[in-house]
Enzyme design. Sequence first.
Site, short mmCIF file in Angstrom:
data_model
loop_
_atom_site.label_atom_id
_atom_site.label_comp_id
_atom_site.label_asym_id
_atom_site.label_seq_id
_atom_site.Cartn_x
_atom_site.Cartn_y
_atom_site.Cartn_z
N GLU A 1 -6.03 -4.97 10.27
CA GLU A 1 -4.94 -4.06 10.59
C GLU A 1 -5.31 -3.29 11.86
O GLU A 1 -6.13 -2.36 11.79
CB GLU A 1 -4.73 -3.05 9.46
N GLY B 1 2.52 -1.27 4.46
CA GLY B 1 2.58 0.16 4.14
C GLY B 1 4.01 0.63 3.94
O GLY B 1 4.60 0.47 2.87
N SER C 1 2.73 -2.33 10.58
CA SER C 1 4.18 -2.35 10.90
C SER C 1 4.86 -3.64 10.48
O SER C 1 5.78 -4.10 11.16
CB SER C 1 4.41 -2.06 12.38
N HIS D 1 -10.02 1.28 4.65
CA HIS D 1 -8.73 1.37 5.35
C HIS D 1 -8.90 2.32 6.54
O HIS D 1 -9.62 3.31 6.45
CB HIS D 1 -7.66 1.89 4.38
N ASN E 1 0.86 -1.18 0.00
CA ASN E 1 0.00 0.00 0.00
C ASN E 1 0.90 1.23 0.00
O ASN E 1 1.51 1.56 1.01
CB ASN E 1 -0.91 -0.02 1.25
N TRP E 2 0.99 1.86 -1.17
CA TRP E 2 1.89 3.01 -1.30
C TRP E 2 1.27 4.27 -0.69
O TRP E 2 1.91 5.32 -0.67
CB TRP E 2 2.23 3.24 -2.77
N LYS E 3 0.03 4.20 -0.28
CA LYS E 3 -0.65 5.34 0.36
C LYS E 3 -0.45 6.61 -0.49
O LYS E 3 -0.43 6.52 -1.71
CB LYS E 3 -0.17 5.49 1.80
N GLU F 1 -7.16 4.59 7.70
CA GLU F 1 -6.86 6.00 7.43
C GLU F 1 -8.05 6.69 6.77
O GLU F 1 -8.25 7.89 6.93
CB GLU F 1 -5.58 6.11 6.58
N GLY G 1 1.87 7.29 13.66
CA GLY G 1 2.87 7.93 14.51
C GLY G 1 3.17 7.18 15.78
O GLY G 1 4.31 6.86 16.07
#
Length: 255
Positions: free
Chosen positions: A165, A235, A214, A93, A8-10, A95, A174
């Site tokens: 996930e 990711g 991760s 997702h 997943n290149w986001k 995000e 973060g």
Amino acid sequence: MFMLLIANWKMNFSPVEAVRNFKKFSKLAPQKTSLVIAVPQIALANIAEAKASSQTPLQVAAQNFNFHPNGAYTGEVGIEQINGLADYALIGHSERRIYAYETDKDCARKVAAALSVKIHPILCVGETAHDRDRGQAELVVRAQVAAGLAGVASNRLAEVVVAYEPVWAISGFGSAKIAKPADAAKMLAVVRDEIKVLFGGEKSKQVQILYGGSVNPDNAATYVLKSKADGLLVGNASLNVYSFRDILDKMELLR
Ligand code: 13P
């Protein structure tokens, strides 16, 4: 069934950079793993063109789409617009659930829209740290799976992928912690069980269930082995072809 390894290149890479990267990734030569790259929306058409003119084993995923086929939705990219450009699509997702307020109901509509054009939906589920602290992880994930798959006919279930996930383990937020493989295993079993509750034991085996959060070359094999995942959704470590290749190499050794 081959294991699935999804990058997943986001929101990274310009269209030119994405195509350049896609060509590098195209040189990977998996024997027992299906590779999928979830590319930025803006590069989907360029990548589809690059894919068509090469012998690449890579498949392409959209990171998002609007479930409406087309119409007055300024700035959106509709399912009809990605039809033919993507083999898979990420749906829900975390995000997007967090930054774009996507709901379970949106996810269900997207799963149905993807299936309507023969794009494999990858339904993403996962609890937040807050859910986990309150002891609600299992409840939340079961509800996300049930809601997201609510409209899926059982004869289309084999086309669906589910990715677990945990939000608190995604590096982009973060504060990411690393999920213990035992915790991942427990929650993947919950996902499997919920699909079994919904569709029955035999049918539920057709769904590929992935782990993400991760994942890196050092922990990839352990996650797959311990959690009995059918693959991984990666990711940060998928932005670089070398770390992604190292993950692939670990997976290829497993089966
Ligand atoms: P990271 O591998 O960077 O934690 O991202 C996981 C993810 O969100 C993949 O969809």
